[in-house]
Scaffold this motif. Structure first.
Motif, PDB file in Angstrom:
ATOM      1  N   GLN A   1      69.648  35.929  17.064  1.00  0.00           N
ATOM      2  CA  GLN A   1      69.528  36.115  18.379  1.00  0.00           C
ATOM      3  C   GLN A   1      69.564  37.648  18.394  1.00  0.00           C
ATOM      4  O   GLN A   1      70.311  38.626  17.685  1.00  0.00           O
ATOM      5  N   GLY A   2      68.624  38.287  19.386  1.00  0.00           N
ATOM      6  CA  GLY A   2      68.461  39.868  19.653  1.00  0.00           C
ATOM      7  C   GLY A   2      66.955  40.209  19.842  1.00  0.00           C
ATOM      8  O   GLY A   2      66.133  39.414  20.039  1.00  0.00           O
ATOM      9  N   GLU A   3      67.191  41.720  19.568  1.00  0.00           N
ATOM     10  CA  GLU A   3      65.783  42.298  19.575  1.00  0.00           C
ATOM     11  C   GLU A   3      65.084  42.395  18.252  1.00  0.00           C
ATOM     12  O   GLU A   3      65.684  42.562  17.242  1.00  0.00           O
ATOM     13  N   TYR A   4      63.755  42.035  18.332  1.00  0.00           N
ATOM     14  CA  TYR A   4      62.749  42.266  17.133  1.00  0.00           C
ATOM     15  C   TYR A   4      61.520  43.316  17.353  1.00  0.00           C
ATOM     16  O   TYR A   4      61.315  43.205  18.552  1.00  0.00           O
ATOM     17  N   ARG A   5      61.163  44.205  16.544  1.00  0.00           N
ATOM     18  CA  ARG A   5      60.328  45.131  16.887  1.00  0.00           C
ATOM     19  C   ARG A   5      59.185  44.977  15.959  1.00  0.00           C
ATOM     20  O   ARG A   5      59.347  44.577  14.665  1.00  0.00           O
TER      21      ARG A   5
END
Length: 524
Positions: A120-124
């Motif tokens: 879970q979280g941010e992916y760039r």
């Protein structure tokens, strides 16, 4: 028609400017990602997509990179038409891949297999072509539905009933509600939650019932992110408030009336003594009759020398080398993942398989808490958290929390006169009879309604809490007898560390689930 020199000059300038425009490969571009977070169920596969703008092919990009907090190591690096696994984060190796089908259309899709809480979280996503680069961010939310709630019942000293609801395997942290059949909410007296090594939540909530008119209460656990819930209902027994019986009230009146007369007091005391003597003799005779009936029933049955099957044992269960005792530990063993092994409920089966006949065995529970013993179908579901009910192939009784229960769809409370230290399990396959007795005084604990069996049955054992005192199968009175049993395929139990089913290099890390047997470790 004459063309002016100024018009020709303007046309040449426009043509020159068009020819000097940069090609698409070297021109500036944008990267666009979805604004809303992508929701994924724990253990499923999920895709995150970034779009290249202008809408042109991204096949020949110099570099395409997906990363989390830092660019290196990356979640995935795609360069020169290939994934660069040597620059990939360890936790994503073998779990992520780039969906190349969308590259001609300018779409870079990252596929993650077997989603975990830690994902879970941010992916760039980062695009680079020659001297120009651009990036955008996408967000992933992970969610999980936990096990069915389990409600235990207790009674406080003042007679009020206290219910406790527990469930595990949730993410994010769920909301617990107590409800009445009319849909009204009951306030929780206490709530708690904890996270396991995988980041999943285990929740517990208790409620004290002050309204005696409430006959049924349900525990509802909600995953607000998914908008889904799991609910279980329990029937509430009548409040256990001490009350004077008419006989005691009459005796109190007699004592008060004769309290002023010495002779009357002595006479009353003598009468009371005689009555108690008769009651004790009657109780003693009843107990002797019950024990005699049990002895006769044991004689009519084949007493089984039950042993534990290590191939079915949950990894947290440690079996003794005689295969007669088991205890639950906090540590988890590395064992072969067999189809017949329990992976969620901490349970183990006996080796013996019954397809006919009448059978009997005893289990020493001693003074340990939180256990379940009984019988189950050989083919019960051993993966996941299916409820242990007769509909699912389980016929068992348990001690959980402060109460004894029969594992029926709505747990049946068992008001026992005394806690059993040794439980006798009786099975009559043809008549469909499964019953349990307290072998200390011969009293009946519980008998399931008559059932027509059509599949093989096996002894069943479960432990809910850790402790040094094991659960022990009692030896037969005269050693093993000839019984109508289908022998298990595995006749021997390995005493050395188990190695089968392990990956290369893991053989030294596997540990046997058999531990040395010592009579001093058995519960008294």
């Amino acid at each position: 028609m004459a063309v002016s020199p100024n018009s020709c000059l303007l046309a040449y300038l426009l043509t020159f400017m068009v020819l000097q425009l940069p090609t698409l490969d070297s021109a500036p571009f944008d990267v666009i990602a979805p604004q809303e977070a992508v929701l994924a169920l724990l253990g499923s596969d999920v895709e995150l997509t970034c779009r290249f703008s202008p809408n042109a092919s991204a096949e020949h990009m110099e570099e395409l990179r997906w990363f989390r907090q830092t660019r290196s190591p990356a979640v995935l690096l795609y360069r020169a038409g290939q994934e660069q696994e040597d620059q990939q984060m360890t936790e994503y190796q073998g779990r992520v891949t780039l969906v190349t089908d969308g590259l001609p259309d300018g779409r870079a899709t990252l596929r993650i297999r077997g989603v975990r809480v830690s994902d879970q979280g941010e992916y760039r996503c980062f695009f680079k072509d020659k001297d120009y680069s651009e990036e955008a961010s996408a967000h992933l939310k992970v969610t999980a539905l936990g096990s069915d709630p389990h409600i235990s019942l207790g009674v406080k000293e003042n007679g009020q009933i206290q219910l406790r609801c527990t469930s595990s395997g949730w993410f994010p942290e769920p909301e617990v509600q107590w409800r009445t059949p009319s849909g009204d909410s009951l306030p929780s007296a206490a709530e708690s939650s904890s996270r396991d090594a995988e980041g999943l939540f285990t929740v517990a909530a208790s409620v004290i019932l002050t309204d005696s008119s409430v006959k049924n209460v349900s525990c509802c656990i909600q995953n607000l992110l998914l908008g889904q819930e799991k609910e279980v209902e329990i029937s509430v027994p009548a409040p256990l408030v001490p009350r004077l019986t008419p006989w005691i009230a009459a005796v109190a009146v007699v004592i008060l009336t004769l309290g002023f007369l010495t002779i009357g007091s002595v006479f009353f005391t003598w009468r009371l003594y005689k009555e108690r003597s008769r009651e004790q003799k009657s109780e003693s005779g009843s107990k002797e009759r019950l024990l005699e009936e049990l002895r006769c029933k044991k004689t009519a049955l084949h007493e089984v020398d039950v042993t534990l099957d290590p191939d079915t044992a949950h990894p947290h269960l440690f079996l003794y080398e005689d295969s007669k005792s088991v205890r639950l530990e906090d540590s988890r063993q590395i064992l072969p993942d067999r189809p017949e092994r329990f992976d969620s409920w901490p349970c183990v089966l006996g080796r013996e398989i019954f397809t006919s006949g009448r059978h009997y065995w005893e289990v020493e529970v001693g003074d340990r808490t939180d256990w379940a013993v009984g019988v189950c179908r050989e083919n019960v579901v051993k993966k996941g958290f299916d409820p242990m009910t007769p509909e699912n192939g389980f016929w068992a009784v348990e001690l959980y929390g402060n109460g004894y229960w029969a594992l029926t769809p709505l747990r049946t409370p068992l008001p026992l006169a005394a806690p059993p230290r040794r439980v006798g399990v009786f099975l009559d396959y043809e008549s469909g009879d499964i019953s349990f007795y307290n072998m200390s005084d011969g009293s009946l604990i519980y008998a399931f309604p008559s059932t027509s069996f059509s599949a093989p049955l096996r002894p069943f054992f479960c432990l809910w809490s850790c402790g040094k005192k094991p659960l022990t199968i009692c030896p037969t009175a005269k050693g093993p007898e000839k019984i109508t049993v289908i022998a298990n395929v595995q006749d021997t139990v390995p005493l050395s560390p188990l190695g089968e089913g392990s990956a290369s290099g893991e053989a030294d890390t596997l540990h046997s689930k058999l531990i040395p047997f010592s009579p001093s470790q058995v519960a008294p």
